[in-house]
Design an enzyme around this catalytic site. Sequence first.
Site, PDB file in Angstrom:
ATOM      1  N   SER A  90     -32.508   3.402  19.134  1.00 29.66           N
ATOM      2  CA  SER A  90     -33.419   2.455  18.842  1.00 29.66           C
ATOM      3  C   SER A  90     -34.523   2.276  20.159  1.00 29.66           C
ATOM      4  O   SER A  90     -35.912   2.100  19.862  1.00 29.66           O
ATOM      5  CB  SER A  90     -32.971   0.978  18.675  1.00 29.66           C
ATOM      6  OG  SER A  90     -32.533   0.280  19.847  1.00 29.66           O
ATOM      7  N   LEU A  92     -35.614   4.988  21.117  1.00 30.23           N
ATOM      8  CA  LEU A  92     -36.942   6.113  20.632  1.00 30.23           C
ATOM      9  C   LEU A  92     -37.811   5.220  19.885  1.00 30.23           C
ATOM     10  O   LEU A  92     -39.129   5.559  20.029  1.00 30.23           O
ATOM     11  CB  LEU A  92     -36.247   7.286  19.575  1.00 30.23           C
ATOM     12  CG  LEU A  92     -35.573   8.467  20.248  1.00 30.23           C
ATOM     13  CD1 LEU A  92     -35.313   9.185  19.083  1.00 30.23           C
ATOM     14  CD2 LEU A  92     -36.937   9.076  21.155  1.00 30.23           C
ATOM     15  N   ARG A  94     -38.521   1.947  19.872  1.00 32.80           N
ATOM     16  CA  ARG A  94     -39.445   1.151  20.798  1.00 32.80           C
ATOM     17  C   ARG A  94     -40.273   1.773  21.381  1.00 32.80           C
ATOM     18  O   ARG A  94     -40.975   1.167  22.211  1.00 32.80           O
ATOM     19  CB  ARG A  94     -38.247   0.227  21.742  1.00 32.80           C
ATOM     20  CG  ARG A  94     -37.299  -0.287  20.782  1.00 32.80           C
ATOM     21  CD  ARG A  94     -36.183  -0.956  21.768  1.00 32.80           C
ATOM     22  NE  ARG A  94     -35.122  -1.323  20.985  1.00 32.80           N
ATOM     23  CZ  ARG A  94     -34.607  -2.665  20.490  1.00 32.80           C
ATOM     24  NH1 ARG A  94     -35.374  -3.341  21.074  1.00 32.80           N
ATOM     25  NH2 ARG A  94     -33.423  -2.739  20.024  1.00 32.80           N
ATOM     26  N   ASP A 105     -23.116  17.357   5.693  1.00 32.85           N
ATOM     27  CA  ASP A 105     -22.053  17.599   4.754  1.00 32.85           C
ATOM     28  C   ASP A 105     -20.814  17.799   5.319  1.00 32.85           C
ATOM     29  O   ASP A 105     -20.664  18.430   6.063  1.00 32.85           O
ATOM     30  CB  ASP A 105     -22.469  18.838   4.097  1.00 32.85           C
ATOM     31  CG  ASP A 105     -23.909  18.918   3.042  1.00 32.85           C
ATOM     32  OD1 ASP A 105     -24.073  18.066   2.282  1.00 32.85           O
ATOM     33  OD2 ASP A 105     -24.877  19.487   3.824  1.00 32.85           O
ATOM     34  N   GLU A 117     -40.630  12.901  15.871  1.00 32.52           N
ATOM     35  CA  GLU A 117     -42.112  12.634  15.589  1.00 32.52           C
ATOM     36  C   GLU A 117     -42.432  11.698  16.875  1.00 32.52           C
ATOM     37  O   GLU A 117     -41.781  10.826  16.955  1.00 32.52           O
ATOM     38  CB  GLU A 117     -41.975  11.759  14.378  1.00 32.52           C
ATOM     39  CG  GLU A 117     -41.759  12.625  13.068  1.00 32.52           C
ATOM     40  CD  GLU A 117     -42.372  11.585  11.915  1.00 32.52           C
ATOM     41  OE1 GLU A 117     -43.277  11.571  11.400  1.00 32.52           O
ATOM     42  OE2 GLU A 117     -41.326  10.811  11.585  1.00 32.52           O
TER      43      GLU A 117
END
Length: 153
Positions: A90, A92, A94, A105, A117
């Site tokens: 989180s 990141l 914030r 898988d 991003e």
Amino acid sequence: MFKSGHFVADNLGELRETQVQPNGVDLTVDAVFEQTEPGRIGRDGKTVGERQELDPEDGHYSLEPGGYIVRYGEQITIPDDHIGFLYPRSSLLRNSCMLDTAVWDAGYEGRGEGLLEVFHEIELERGARIAQLVLADAAHEESYDGSYQGENL
Ligand SMILES: O=c1ccn([C@H]2C[C@H](O)[C@@H](COP(=O)(O)OP(=O)(O)OP(=O)(O)O)O2)c(=O)[nH]1
């Protein structure tokens, strides 16, 4: 049902104690890449575009807004009868950044990758924790045998 952090840890390579969380294990950033050439996704296959690895300065990446591919530092195994999900830390979010991830898988082994991003400049130390991997029980007929099996080991 989701498994405990200790169960997830038992399926990963070498870890620091601080990476083991109640419900999962934190993954670290090992390398950051900028894509330089287009990739292709067709009906019968795909090609991953060329990329250039960024050099950390004094052990840090200073990232301007944009999209970056990150490689995680941990050797990951998704055990039979399980599925993995990865979430961004989180901290990141914030800091106006997001990590985009896909399904992990049953049967996959490797050091996987994700899309970071960056919406506001951020400094990331190489080896810093950026994501958390969780494992849940899952039924499956086959195990992962795709082109990323064994990647980056
Ligand atoms: O964010 C993620 C999610 C998954 N993986 C790993 C584990 C997963 O098992 C493997 C393949 O993912 P996926 O099946 O989504 O890839 P694909 O593009 O469909 O490739 P393939 O055709 O090899 O299945 O990549 C990552 O590295 N990053």
